[in-house]
Design an enzyme around this catalytic site. Sequence first.
Site, PDB file in Angstrom:
ATOM      1  CB  SER A   1       6.589   8.346 -21.526  1.00  0.00           C
ATOM      2  OG  SER A   1       7.299  10.248 -21.772  1.00  0.00           O
TER       3      SER A   1
ATOM      4  CE1 TYR B   1       5.468  10.092 -16.551  1.00  0.00           C
ATOM      5  CE2 TYR B   1       6.920  10.926 -18.170  1.00  0.00           C
ATOM      6  CZ  TYR B   1       5.799  10.266 -18.131  1.00  0.00           C
ATOM      7  OH  TYR B   1       4.246   9.735 -18.748  1.00  0.00           O
TER       8      TYR B   1
HETATM    9  P1  NAD Z   1      -4.223   9.176 -16.173  1.00  0.00           P
HETATM   10  O1  NAD Z   1      -4.162   9.513 -14.428  1.00  0.00           O
HETATM   11  O2  NAD Z   1      -5.749   9.793 -16.634  1.00  0.00           O
HETATM   12  O3  NAD Z   1      -4.472   7.298 -15.933  1.00  0.00           O
HETATM   13  C1  NAD Z   1      -3.958   7.005 -15.056  1.00  0.00           C
HETATM   14  C2  NAD Z   1      -4.647   5.887 -14.517  1.00  0.00           C
HETATM   15  O4  NAD Z   1      -3.454   4.931 -13.402  1.00  0.00           O
HETATM   16  C3  NAD Z   1      -5.379   6.186 -13.220  1.00  0.00           C
HETATM   17  O5  NAD Z   1      -7.047   5.332 -13.209  1.00  0.00           O
HETATM   18  C4  NAD Z   1      -5.334   5.894 -11.948  1.00  0.00           C
HETATM   19  O6  NAD Z   1      -6.365   5.051 -10.755  1.00  0.00           O
HETATM   20  C5  NAD Z   1      -4.367   4.553 -12.574  1.00  0.00           C
HETATM   21  N1  NAD Z   1      -2.776   4.220 -10.875  1.00  0.00           N
HETATM   22  C6  NAD Z   1      -2.222   5.230 -10.846  1.00  0.00           C
HETATM   23  N2  NAD Z   1      -1.163   4.308  -9.386  1.00  0.00           N
HETATM   24  C7  NAD Z   1      -2.090   3.776  -9.961  1.00  0.00           C
HETATM   25  C8  NAD Z   1      -1.740   2.067  -8.826  1.00  0.00           C
HETATM   26  N3  NAD Z   1      -0.746   2.419  -8.347  1.00  0.00           N
HETATM   27  N4  NAD Z   1      -1.742   1.730  -9.306  1.00  0.00           N
HETATM   28  C9  NAD Z   1      -2.992   0.523 -10.657  1.00  0.00           C
HETATM   29  N5  NAD Z   1      -3.118   2.478 -10.609  1.00  0.00           N
HETATM   30  C10 NAD Z   1      -2.579   3.167 -10.700  1.00  0.00           C
HETATM   31  O7  NAD Z   1      -3.253   9.158 -16.798  1.00  0.00           O
HETATM   32  P2  NAD Z   1      -2.557   8.862 -18.620  1.00  0.00           P
HETATM   33  O8  NAD Z   1      -2.385  10.261 -19.148  1.00  0.00           O
HETATM   34  O9  NAD Z   1      -3.560   7.759 -18.817  1.00  0.00           O
HETATM   35  O10 NAD Z   1      -1.239   7.661 -18.022  1.00  0.00           O
HETATM   36  C11 NAD Z   1      -1.045   6.068 -18.261  1.00  0.00           C
HETATM   37  C12 NAD Z   1      -0.486   5.756 -18.611  1.00  0.00           C
HETATM   38  O11 NAD Z   1       0.477   6.758 -20.177  1.00  0.00           O
HETATM   39  C13 NAD Z   1       1.233   6.452 -17.259  1.00  0.00           C
HETATM   40  O12 NAD Z   1       1.819   5.246 -17.572  1.00  0.00           O
HETATM   41  C14 NAD Z   1       1.675   7.389 -17.765  1.00  0.00           C
HETATM   42  O13 NAD Z   1       3.066   8.043 -17.169  1.00  0.00           O
HETATM   43  C15 NAD Z   1       2.000   7.551 -19.965  1.00  0.00           C
HETATM   44  N6  NAD Z   1       1.864   8.727 -20.629  1.00  0.00           N
HETATM   45  C16 NAD Z   1       0.929   9.600 -20.318  1.00  0.00           C
HETATM   46  C17 NAD Z   1       0.984  10.931 -21.311  1.00  0.00           C
HETATM   47  C18 NAD Z   1       0.184  11.799 -21.605  1.00  0.00           C
HETATM   48  O14 NAD Z   1       0.119  13.338 -22.317  1.00  0.00           O
HETATM   49  N7  NAD Z   1      -0.535  11.380 -21.020  1.00  0.00           N
HETATM   50  C19 NAD Z   1       2.392  10.428 -22.054  1.00  0.00           C
HETATM   51  C20 NAD Z   1       3.177  10.226 -22.225  1.00  0.00           C
HETATM   52  C21 NAD Z   1       2.699   8.141 -21.144  1.00  0.00           C
END
Ligand code: NAD
Length: 267
Positions: free
Chosen positions: A149, A162
């Site tokens: 991130s 985080y």
């Molecule tokens: P999201 O909530 O849409 O998807 C996350 C997925 O992870 C879900 O399908 C959930 O079921 C799964 N998950 C959660 N806990 C789990 C576990 N213990 N084991 C297996 N699966 C698990 O979120 P997203 O925004 O797509 O985030 C995905 C990644 O991107 C994360 O690592 C997040 O920190 C990172 N990220 C997101 C953003 C953003 O702005 N959305 C920005 C930077 C980084």
Amino acid sequence: MSSSSSSPLSGKVAVVTGAASGIGKSIALTLAQAGASIGIADLNLEGSQAAATEIEKAGGKAIGVAMDVTQEEAVDKGIDEIAAKFGGIDILVSNAGIQIVSPIVDFKFADWKKMLAIHLDGAFLTTRAALRHMYKDKQRGGTVIYTGSVHSHVASKLKAPYVTAKHGLLGLCRTLAKEGAEHGVRSHVVCPGFVRTPLVDKQIPEQAKTLGISEDEVIKKVMLGETVDGEFTTLDDVSQMVLFLSTYPTAALTGQSFTVSHGWFMH
Ligand code: NAD
């Protein structure tokens, strides 16, 4: 999905964790489009299977497995199942993640531990399980990509575990770049800015409440205030970077962090 033997990832096998939703799902679809067979690994089995079905309906190959990335046995079993089905593992995208926001002074210890378990234990366990397959053949090697991130590089209020965990991924990635080199394995951290996924949508009202500002101010000032164009990062912005790194041919790029954030953070 019109992949053919000339597709850039034809014959490759990619595992994407947290791919039932959001960024992971988009990465899985993009890598499938480029010809890879995909293992969708998510806590949410129904969502994993739905994403796999979507790929198969479009002409790709995929399997959905239930995996809690914090559980050693479940991770080993899930990765082995995907490797057995498609014949090895070439790409791991360690992406599963959640967000819990609170000032440090009020942060529940259980929530702190949960955050570090999903982001760091999950990255370690999935990496170790995938390396056991990647290290079998140096010529074949592999690529491990962590979803970091902008918070791998900067801090924001309310996000202590985080920010800590996302910074930690840089350490794991750099260590793997050194250990993996002799096995043909490379590693990277892809660092998105804010992307409109369920994870972010949940934070907008939470942050508005905690910071005492409107939801519109959370979006314009807290989330996008430092970007060059006031735009959210898109799923495709992130997925294209992962595709680029998955097809990059040499170890000229390894141990690196790539920020995809509309200029929010510049290295
Ligand atoms: P999201 O909530 O849409 O998807 C996350 C997925 O992870 C879900 O399908 C959930 O079921 C799964 N998950 C959660 N806990 C789990 C576990 N213990 N084991 C297996 N699966 C698990 O979120 P997203 O925004 O797509 O985030 C995905 C990644 O991107 C994360 O690592 C997040 O920190 C990172 N990220 C997101 C953003 C953003 O702005 N959305 C920005 C930077 C980084």
